[in-house]
Design a protein around this motif. Sequence first.
Motif, PDB file in Angstrom:
ATOM      1  N   UNK A 196     103.430   4.562  26.561  1.00 20.76           N
ATOM      2  CA  UNK A 196     103.737   5.442  25.429  1.00 20.76           C
ATOM      3  C   UNK A 196     102.439   6.121  24.603  1.00 20.76           C
ATOM      4  N   UNK A 197     101.297   5.850  24.745  1.00 17.41           N
ATOM      5  CA  UNK A 197     100.073   6.524  23.936  1.00 17.41           C
ATOM      6  C   UNK A 197     100.051   7.247  24.948  1.00 17.41           C
ATOM      7  N   UNK A 198      99.654   7.207  25.918  1.00 17.07           N
ATOM      8  CA  UNK A 198      99.629   8.067  27.035  1.00 17.07           C
ATOM      9  C   UNK A 198     100.183   8.719  26.834  1.00 17.07           C
ATOM     10  N   UNK A 199     101.824   9.063  26.780  1.00 15.67           N
ATOM     11  CA  UNK A 199     102.385  10.250  26.811  1.00 15.67           C
ATOM     12  C   UNK A 199     102.413  10.958  25.281  1.00 15.67           C
ATOM     13  N   UNK A 200     101.924  10.474  24.265  1.00 16.11           N
ATOM     14  CA  UNK A 200     101.883  11.062  22.757  1.00 16.11           C
ATOM     15  C   UNK A 200      99.743  11.661  23.247  1.00 16.11           C
ATOM     16  N   UNK A 263     109.374  10.771  20.239  1.00 15.68           N
ATOM     17  CA  UNK A 263     110.151  10.253  21.644  1.00 15.68           C
ATOM     18  C   UNK A 263     111.547  10.071  21.140  1.00 15.68           C
ATOM     19  N   UNK A 264     111.990   9.680  22.648  1.00 13.71           N
ATOM     20  CA  UNK A 264     113.679   9.825  22.192  1.00 13.71           C
ATOM     21  C   UNK A 264     113.610   8.440  21.269  1.00 13.71           C
ATOM     22  N   UNK A 265     114.862   8.392  20.722  1.00 10.27           N
ATOM     23  CA  UNK A 265     115.273   6.810  19.322  1.00 10.27           C
ATOM     24  C   UNK A 265     116.939   6.968  20.620  1.00 10.27           C
TER      25      UNK A 265
END
Length: 531
Positions: A196-200, A263-265
């Motif tokens: 998630x951090x890499x995607x952000x 991000x999708x939720x």
Amino acid sequence: SVVGWIRRAARSRGLGTAVARAASTRGRAVPPKFGIADPWSALRSVGQWRGEIWNRRKDGEIYAEWLTISTVNDAAGQTTHYVAIFSDATQLKPSQERMDFLPNHDALTGLPNRILLQDRLSQAIRRAQRERGRLALLFVDLDRFKKVNDTLGHEVGDRLLEAVARRLGERLRGADTLSRLGGDEFLILLDGHSSAAGAAAAAQACLDLLRSPLQIDTHAIPLSASIGISLYPTDGMDAETLIRSADLAMYHAKERGRGNYQFHAPEMSIAAQEQHALENALRGALARGELGLLYQPQIELATGHLWGVEALARWAHPDLGAVAPERFIPVAERIGLIGELGEWVLTEACRQLVRWRTAGFAVPRIAVNVSIQQLARSNLLPTLQRCLVESGLVPEDLEVEVTESVIVGDNARVITALSDLRSLGISLVVDDFGTGACALGRINRVPIDRLKIHGSFIRCIGRGQSEEAITRAIIDLGRDLGLAVIAEGVEREDQSAFLQAAGCRLAQGYLFGEPMDADALGVYLGRAAVH
């Protein structure tokens, strides 16, 4: 001989390899792809082999050759000869490669299209399943790209998309895939254990890249984008679900002000399902008789006399209950039903005004709300003319209310439609005035008769000095421009007194009467006549 050639080709390293498009001329099925041994099988079984091979010229050059080999049998059915016909396929290779390229790539940017992306995404998912890895999908949508096409033309828009593709491609790793879905939508597959951090971080890098203007000819075009992120396996276990999740997250980013990533939720999927159900329900609401009109009185503050009534569309769904206009009107605009809905409102409002007058109630005029989409279409004026003719009303009996965005916008078709309505004799009111980014310098360009102050300012009368100051300013602006001002949402006597003292001419709200059906308004009018 052909037989000797085949044998020599089989022994030659890398040569004589047949590829696709082999076929039989005797009607029997031949496998679509052949190795070097397969020509013998095809010749024995169907008497012919056809395919593409690599061959070598006398000077040693390797070239593509299209070869057809047929058997020649004697009277006893024994093979005596082989006949080969071949042609140089070198000149056809570029065209063939282009034909193989186009179905899987975007014609404008050369990027992988949805088909190829889904294939690569599916492969990445299978690999992640085996290795218990993760991957991320970024859905990138340019903000306000339509304005570029509308103002600078589609050629500039296409070149801008090509430049965006190049710029985004600069930051990708070798394992990543950048694709274009169409329009101004791009998808980026971050393969190889993407967290998630890499995607952000990747999304923020894309946003930073797109914040710098792009120079197209003499135009320095500012950019921004909204990005939605979905993660495997959290947001989906297959390619289609991951794409849909990233798409939903992208729309959430636009709702949060554009120029950001989200991000999708899980609640986004729930909201999307509810929205889809609402769209499906609305499509048949008119036919099922679920839509109706309520009417709210509009009063002259100085005299207390009835000025007119506003027709308000309402939707009563058997399962969803009462659906507010602010929920279903945007849906009707998005799915293309606003024209049908608007025509029904106009027709029913005109008929109801005639019914009241026939019953002896003196209703001076009726106001209906019209969306910008209706104004942008060419059939609004004919629809209004038809409603007037069928009902026997005159243009002065109608008021059309439009949102403040008609002032901000620069749509020539909308301005022309408003001018046509005004020329016909229909009064024009700007609804919810003061809530949008109104360009005051453009008010005189729009042929309007009245301004309606939004109820949020009225509710704050007696509680907030800034709202009172804005309300006074709108009333003064209307007076200076020769426009009557009507206030909505008036619920208390002190609000009415403030508006009258400030010079506001008209008002509506629960203090004077709530929205009511046609019969209830008839009773209201009867009581008003007695007093």
